[in-house]
Design a protein around this motif. Structure first.
Motif, PDB file in Angstrom:
ATOM      1  N   ALA A 110      57.546 104.510 -51.801  1.00 49.62           N
ATOM      2  CA  ALA A 110      57.702 104.000 -53.162  1.00 49.62           C
ATOM      3  C   ALA A 110      58.345 105.047 -54.065  1.00 49.62           C
ATOM      4  CB  ALA A 110      56.346 103.601 -53.724  1.00 49.62           C
ATOM      5  N   ARG A 111      59.058 104.576 -55.085  1.00 41.82           N
ATOM      6  CA  ARG A 111      59.614 105.457 -56.108  1.00 41.82           C
ATOM      7  C   ARG A 111      58.523 105.673 -57.144  1.00 41.82           C
ATOM      8  NH1 ARG A 111      64.282 107.949 -55.265  1.00 41.82           N
ATOM      9  NH2 ARG A 111      65.180 107.452 -57.267  1.00 41.82           N
ATOM     10  N   ILE A 112      58.136 106.922 -57.351  1.00 43.34           N
ATOM     11  CA  ILE A 112      57.034 107.246 -58.251  1.00 43.34           C
ATOM     12  C   ILE A 112      57.552 108.103 -59.403  1.00 43.34           C
ATOM     13  CG2 ILE A 112      54.716 108.213 -58.434  1.00 43.34           C
ATOM     14  CD1 ILE A 112      54.805 106.057 -56.307  1.00 43.34           C
ATOM     15  N   PHE A 113      57.249 107.680 -60.625  1.00 41.85           N
ATOM     16  CA  PHE A 113      57.549 108.456 -61.828  1.00 41.85           C
ATOM     17  C   PHE A 113      56.251 109.157 -62.209  1.00 41.85           C
ATOM     18  CE2 PHE A 113      60.224 104.740 -61.667  1.00 41.85           C
ATOM     19  CZ  PHE A 113      61.486 105.214 -61.985  1.00 41.85           C
ATOM     20  N   CYS A 114      56.310 110.453 -62.485  1.00 45.60           N
ATOM     21  CA  CYS A 114      55.076 111.207 -62.708  1.00 45.60           C
ATOM     22  C   CYS A 114      55.342 112.392 -63.635  1.00 45.60           C
ATOM     23  CB  CYS A 114      54.524 111.676 -61.367  1.00 45.60           C
ATOM     24  SG  CYS A 114      55.682 112.766 -60.498  1.00 45.60           S
ATOM     25  N   TRP A 115      54.325 113.226 -63.776  1.00 47.62           N
ATOM     26  CA  TRP A 115      54.401 114.437 -64.613  1.00 47.62           C
ATOM     27  C   TRP A 115      54.047 115.642 -63.763  1.00 47.62           C
ATOM     28  CZ3 TRP A 115      56.197 114.052 -69.552  1.00 47.62           C
ATOM     29  CH2 TRP A 115      56.291 112.756 -70.061  1.00 47.62           C
ATOM     30  N   ARG A 116      54.886 116.675 -63.813  1.00 50.29           N
ATOM     31  CA  ARG A 116      54.575 117.885 -63.046  1.00 50.29           C
ATOM     32  C   ARG A 116      53.832 118.916 -63.875  1.00 50.29           C
ATOM     33  NH1 ARG A 116      60.313 121.109 -62.534  1.00 50.29           N
ATOM     34  NH2 ARG A 116      61.273 119.872 -64.138  1.00 50.29           N
ATOM     35  N   SER A 117      53.514 118.566 -65.113  1.00 49.10           N
ATOM     36  CA  SER A 117      52.801 119.475 -66.009  1.00 49.10           C
ATOM     37  C   SER A 117      51.713 118.685 -66.733  1.00 49.10           C
ATOM     38  CB  SER A 117      53.779 120.046 -67.039  1.00 49.10           C
ATOM     39  OG  SER A 117      54.236 118.995 -67.895  1.00 49.10           O
ATOM     40  N   ARG A 118      51.037 119.377 -67.625  1.00 46.11           N
ATOM     41  CA  ARG A 118      50.134 118.683 -68.541  1.00 46.11           C
ATOM     42  C   ARG A 118      51.012 117.780 -69.407  1.00 46.11           C
ATOM     43  NH1 ARG A 118      47.935 120.629 -73.457  1.00 46.11           N
ATOM     44  NH2 ARG A 118      48.923 122.632 -73.085  1.00 46.11           N
ATOM     45  N   VAL A 119      50.492 116.645 -69.866  1.00 49.02           N
ATOM     46  CA  VAL A 119      51.292 115.730 -70.676  1.00 49.02           C
ATOM     47  C   VAL A 119      50.475 115.243 -71.867  1.00 49.02           C
ATOM     48  CG1 VAL A 119      50.671 113.714 -69.279  1.00 49.02           C
ATOM     49  CG2 VAL A 119      52.753 113.645 -70.649  1.00 49.02           C
ATOM     50  N   ALA A 161      52.353 115.036 -60.024  1.00 53.02           N
ATOM     51  CA  ALA A 161      53.457 115.126 -59.056  1.00 53.02           C
ATOM     52  C   ALA A 161      52.966 115.213 -57.612  1.00 53.02           C
ATOM     53  CB  ALA A 161      54.352 116.324 -59.385  1.00 53.02           C
ATOM     54  N   SER A 162      51.883 115.935 -57.364  1.00 53.33           N
ATOM     55  CA  SER A 162      51.410 116.052 -55.977  1.00 53.33           C
ATOM     56  C   SER A 162      50.890 114.711 -55.464  1.00 53.33           C
ATOM     57  CB  SER A 162      50.342 117.139 -55.841  1.00 53.33           C
ATOM     58  OG  SER A 162      49.259 116.860 -56.693  1.00 53.33           O
ATOM     59  N   LEU A 163      50.214 113.948 -56.304  1.00 56.13           N
ATOM     60  CA  LEU A 163      49.768 112.612 -55.916  1.00 56.13           C
ATOM     61  C   LEU A 163      50.978 111.703 -55.692  1.00 56.13           C
ATOM     62  CD1 LEU A 163      47.639 110.469 -55.406  1.00 56.13           C
ATOM     63  CD2 LEU A 163      47.488 110.128 -57.894  1.00 56.13           C
ATOM     64  N   ALA A 164      51.989 111.823 -56.534  1.00 54.87           N
ATOM     65  CA  ALA A 164      53.205 111.020 -56.377  1.00 54.87           C
ATOM     66  C   ALA A 164      53.869 111.293 -55.036  1.00 54.87           C
ATOM     67  CB  ALA A 164      54.174 111.313 -57.519  1.00 54.87           C
ATOM     68  N   LYS A 165      53.915 112.556 -54.645  1.00 50.29           N
ATOM     69  CA  LYS A 165      54.529 112.913 -53.362  1.00 50.29           C
ATOM     70  C   LYS A 165      53.744 112.323 -52.194  1.00 50.29           C
ATOM     71  CE  LYS A 165      56.780 116.950 -55.181  1.00 50.29           C
ATOM     72  NZ  LYS A 165      56.688 118.341 -55.479  1.00 50.29           N
ATOM     73  N   LEU A 166      52.424 112.331 -52.285  1.00 49.23           N
ATOM     74  CA  LEU A 166      51.600 111.735 -51.233  1.00 49.23           C
ATOM     75  C   LEU A 166      51.837 110.223 -51.135  1.00 49.23           C
ATOM     76  CD1 LEU A 166      48.202 113.580 -51.750  1.00 49.23           C
ATOM     77  CD2 LEU A 166      49.695 113.743 -49.762  1.00 49.23           C
ATOM     78  N   LEU A 167      51.852 109.553 -52.276  1.00 50.69           N
ATOM     79  CA  LEU A 167      52.088 108.105 -52.277  1.00 50.69           C
ATOM     80  C   LEU A 167      53.472 107.775 -51.745  1.00 50.69           C
ATOM     81  CD1 LEU A 167      50.446 107.103 -55.674  1.00 50.69           C
ATOM     82  CD2 LEU A 167      49.631 106.540 -53.377  1.00 50.69           C
ATOM     83  N   HIS A 168      54.445 108.557 -52.142  1.00 47.47           N
ATOM     84  CA  HIS A 168      55.812 108.331 -51.666  1.00 47.47           C
ATOM     85  C   HIS A 168      55.886 108.516 -50.148  1.00 47.47           C
ATOM     86  CE1 HIS A 168      60.155 108.231 -51.589  1.00 47.47           C
ATOM     87  NE2 HIS A 168      60.131 109.354 -50.905  1.00 47.47           N
ATOM     88  N   ALA A 169      55.243 109.547 -49.649  1.00 49.18           N
ATOM     89  CA  ALA A 169      55.273 109.819 -48.210  1.00 49.18           C
ATOM     90  C   ALA A 169      54.589 108.709 -47.415  1.00 49.18           C
ATOM     91  CB  ALA A 169      54.600 111.159 -47.917  1.00 49.18           C
ATOM     92  N   ARG A 170      53.590 108.074 -47.993  1.00 49.00           N
ATOM     93  CA  ARG A 170      52.854 107.033 -47.284  1.00 49.00           C
ATOM     94  C   ARG A 170      53.540 105.678 -47.323  1.00 49.00           C
ATOM     95  NH1 ARG A 170      47.606 108.236 -45.427  1.00 49.00           N
ATOM     96  NH2 ARG A 170      47.056 110.319 -46.099  1.00 49.00           N
ATOM     97  N   GLY A 171      54.377 105.446 -48.322  1.00 50.96           N
ATOM     98  CA  GLY A 171      54.965 104.115 -48.414  1.00 50.96           C
ATOM     99  C   GLY A 171      56.407 104.079 -48.869  1.00 50.96           C
TER     100      GLY A 171
END
Length: 124
Positions: free
Chosen positions: A33-42, A21-31
């Motif tokens: 983009a809509r990012i689907f991710c996991w906020r926990s272990r998966v 989730a933290s990487l998704a937020k960084l990518l979203h902030a930079r471009g």
């Protein structure tokens, strides 16, 4: 150092990794983009099922929200073989969308109606 630069053409991505989730937020902030991710272990299998369902839904022209829900549903609809009360073969739900690290008793599973469900993780 790690430099994150989402390509300007990136519209969507599925990050099928634990705690992404933290990487998704960084990518979203930079471009944006809509990012689907996991906020926990998966669990690997649950991540694969989720990603496949999300992309299939998007390819069929569904909205991001609908694709996310399709991914969630696909994970919880996956089954495993079990023995029925009469001793015959049966199938049962395999995963539940819970954080494996927050399961009761430190186990990676959750018992529901006498059936052990694997805590697959929490998609975001």
């Amino acid at each position: 150092p790690v430099v994150l630069a989402a390509p300007p053409c990136l519209e969507r991505a599925v990050l099928n990794a634990c705690y992404s989730a933290s990487l998704a937020k960084l990518l979203h902030a930079r471009g944006g983009a809509r990012i689907f991710c996991w906020r926990s272990r998966v669990e690997d299998e649950a991540a694969r099922i989720f990603g496949e369902a999300v992309w299939l839904s998007l390819l069929l022209g569904r909205s991001d929200r609908d694709a996310f829900e399709a991914g969630r549903f696909a994970v919880t609809a996956d089954t495993k073989p079990v023995v029925a009360r009469d001793g015959g073969p049966a199938r049962s739900q395999k995963f539940t969308l819970r954080d494996p690290d927050e399961s009761e008793g430190g186990e990676s599973g959750v018992v529901s109606s006498g059936i052990l469900l694997v805590a697959a993780g929490v998609p975001e």
